[in-house]
Each structure stands twice: as C-alpha cells, then as structure tokens.
Write an enzyme that holds these catalytic residues in place. Structure first.
Site, PDB file in Angstrom:
ATOM      1  N   CYS B  85       0.884  -1.170   0.000  1.00 13.41           N
ATOM      2  CA  CYS B  85       0.000   0.000   0.000  1.00 13.41           C
ATOM      3  C   CYS B  85       0.915   1.211   0.000  1.00 13.41           C
ATOM      4  CB  CYS B  85      -0.893   0.017   1.237  1.00 13.41           C
ATOM      5  SG  CYS B  85      -1.870   1.547   1.404  1.00 13.41           S
ATOM      6  N   CYS B 191      -0.331   3.109  -6.576  1.00 15.24           N
ATOM      7  CA  CYS B 191      -1.390   2.651  -5.680  1.00 15.24           C
ATOM      8  C   CYS B 191      -1.567   1.189  -6.028  1.00 15.24           C
ATOM      9  CB  CYS B 191      -2.674   3.436  -5.916  1.00 15.24           C
ATOM     10  SG  CYS B 191      -4.095   2.703  -5.069  1.00 15.24           S
TER      11      CYS B 191
END
Lengths: 226, 226
Positions: B85, B191
């Site tokens: 992440c 992302c």
C-alpha cells in the site's frame, strides 16, 4: 460494519495454491470496501514436510509442523482455520488437537458440494497421499473413480514449478475427460493445484478449493457454528 | 535447498491488492518445488484506519495498528517486511521504530524502477494521502505529473468493491493516456489497486507492486543487505 471472525490459513502446500485460496477468500467476501472484509492471517510455509513421502513412510510427518502453524495463527487471533491442501488433511487430527483450533475440513465440504449434483460415481483427481489416506474414499457415500496418480502428480509438480501453461492445462483436461469416459458424472478437483489447470469439465466440476473458501467465509461470518 | 529469510506482509490495504502481492511473490520466487519457496507470513487486516481520512485529519492514524501488525509478524519470525500500500508508507517511520523491523519501501523501489527509464517527467497515479504526504514528490529527482486524485480514488474504490471489469479498466487506461498527453514519459502505478486495472500504457509503466515484490524477494534471498 460487518463483524467477522478472523481467518487463519495453514498454507504453503503449495504456495501458488495458497495465493489462489487467498484471492478466492477476498473475492468471495462480498465486501464493497476494505473495512467490510474479514481479517485473514496466512502462514505460507513451504517447509511443511512432504505429504506423499510421509504417507509412504519415507519422510517425516508434517503433523507437528501443521500443529505449530495452527498454534501460531491462533496466538495471533485466528478463530477459523482453513488448510488449502487436501493431502495434508491426513494430519487434520493433530491440528484439531490444538486448543481453540476450528478447522474447516476441505474433504467434508468438497464431498458435500459434489453430493448436491446427486452423482452415481465421482471422479477424483488427487495425489497419492490423499488416495492412500482414503480421505475421500472413507467419507463419500458413492463409488469413486481415481485418476491416475502418477499423471496427476506430474502435473501438480508442474504447477508447483510455476507452469500453468496450455500444455499442462490440456493434459489435465484429458485426465478429466477420461474420468467421464470411465463413468464419473461429477469430478472433484481434490488437490489445490488442480484448479490452477482445470476450470471446467464435461460433467459438473467440484473445486475443493472453492468449496473450502465458501465454507471458511460462512464460518467466519458466523453462519456456521464452530 | 535455498535458504530464504522469512517475509512478512503488512496487508489488507486493500485485500485484493494483498492477494495480488502474494501471488507475485510466489510467481517471482523462481522456485521449482514447494521447499524452494520462501516462507511468507501475511496479515491481511482490512481494519487498518483509512489512510486518506487520517492524512486529512478526519480519522485516527493507522500508525499504531501498522506497528502492531509489524510486531506480530516479527514475533512469528518475519525478517523482511513489505507493505503493499503506497499511502500507508506515510506511517513507515512507526513501523521502522519496531525493533527488528526491516521494511522494504515501496516508494523507494518504484522510483528506482522508474529512473531506469531515464524519464524527463513521471506521471503518478496515486490517491490523495500519497500525494499530500509527498511520498513521491520529496524523493523523485524529476518533475511529477499527478493524475486527478478524485478519478483515481473512484476507480480504486471500485477495485476494493470487487470491480476490475472492462469499464473500470478503460477508465484507468484513459487516466494513463492523459498523463502521457501532459508530458509524462514514464508512469508509476503508485497505488496497489491500480495494476489490477492497468497492465500497460503508451509509455513505460512502473508497477510499484511489482517493484516491491522484486525487491522483497531480493532482500529475502539475501541479495540486499538489511
């Protein structure tokens, strides 16, 4: 926010099958945002002693390692355990002996899924340890037709080596077709590497991994008593 | 048998990105049998406080939860940590403060991978927290062009809701095309949900998840000093 039980995955047998199982748990959770998913702890341990060698008496038992993995997952909060490897269920009793272990049994859920199709004979694609331990034979209420274990093992080994290409897929489809020719009207993919090569068959195909993911999520949701 | 360090994955942000990351670690290990794979411990915890809300000051910090996850993984034997992440790396310092934590930084490895293409301007597909925390801005030695954060977030939310279908893919491809039009000659998918929608672009596409998997495996192999 939905309240889930924490899932523990006793994995690594093999690693690709474990990654596939995690993806199915995530896909199957029916969540629309992060916070609606269950917490999943995975121990992907490829050093679990070989199940075939152990069952053949030529290698150490995986039982103690599997029990230690279960204990580690429970210590970290796992409330529902799943093990995406059929053969390793020959040592399920050692996992269940760990206090607090609630193991969803892949064999039980795969047989239940197969019986929904009311089969007369079930074709079983499995490796030697699964067959020799009679994991399916002792629980299925209808006759089983075994796929040739050597050809299955050779394809499983290819998946474990990273090969899920068209030749391996064709060979697995051939094994399924032979089971149908031999009279199977339902096939169970009773090895978690098999669905990485086989997604359909000429008769209903029960994917033991999918059945395990579904039952694990149901138990984590609290739909099933532990 | 190859000797690997044990990998710990601080996951759940989101769960699908974590499953994708595990699959990439397994694929990338280059193993030909179970025993040649690294052990991988995954904590897929979707209850980590929302990174965007925390950075905007409207929600609790994820830092303490991330540090606790790191501690739990280390307690179980993890020697190399990875967190699939990008935005959560705004709290990387809290993870690194855990004794024994060796976190491979997704931002560092993604920028390094992008620089191999000698870009003049890098297009960045990221969510608000990653942009506002200046995770890439403060480390990239060339100008960055930001994709529209609202459109990126809407697509990321669709992935988190299980939608990786053609419409979402087309929309993400459109975002990449606009970055190229604006002058980007390399794009970073910054992302971990983005590569689930985008696998190629008109210019070199650096997939931060892939770069992290590669660097994590290198560290676990001992190719990189910790």
């Amino acid at each position: 926010m939905r309240s889930w039980r924490t899932i523990g995955v006793i994995g690594g047998m093999g690693p690709a099958a474990t990654a596939d199982f995690l993806a199915r748990l995530v896909d199957g959770a029916g969540a629309t945002r992060d916070a609606d998913h269950p917490r999943i702890l995975v121990d992907c341990n490829p050093q679990v002693p070989d199940r075939n060698a152990a069952f053949a008496g030529t290698g150490p038992s995986p039982g103690p390692v599997l029990a230690a993995m279960a204990q580690g997952l429970i210590d970290r909060g796992a409330q529902v355990l799943a093990m995406p490897c059929n053969a390793a269920h020959a040592w399920a009793a050692e996992i269940r002996a760990v206090p607090g272990a609630h193991l969803i049994d892949i064999v039980d859920v795969a047989i239940a899924a197969a019986l929904r199709h009311a089969p007369a004979q079930i074709g079983l694609i499995a490796v030697g340890a699964t067959l020799d331990a009679r994991l399916y034979h002792d629980r299925a209420p209808v006759p089983l037709i075994e796929a040739d274990r050597r050809r299955v093992q050779a394809l499983v080994d290819r998946v474990k080596a990273g090969d899920t290409g068209p030749l391996a897929r064709d060979a697995m489809a051939g094994i399924a077709a032979e089971l149908v020719e031999a009279g199977a009207d339902v096939i169970i993919a009773a090895c978690t590497e098999v669905p990485l090569l086989l997604s359909a068959a000429p008769v209903p195909l029960v994917d033991a991994t999918a059945a395990l993911a579904q039952a694990t999520l149901a138990a984590a949701r609290g739909d099933l008593a532990l």
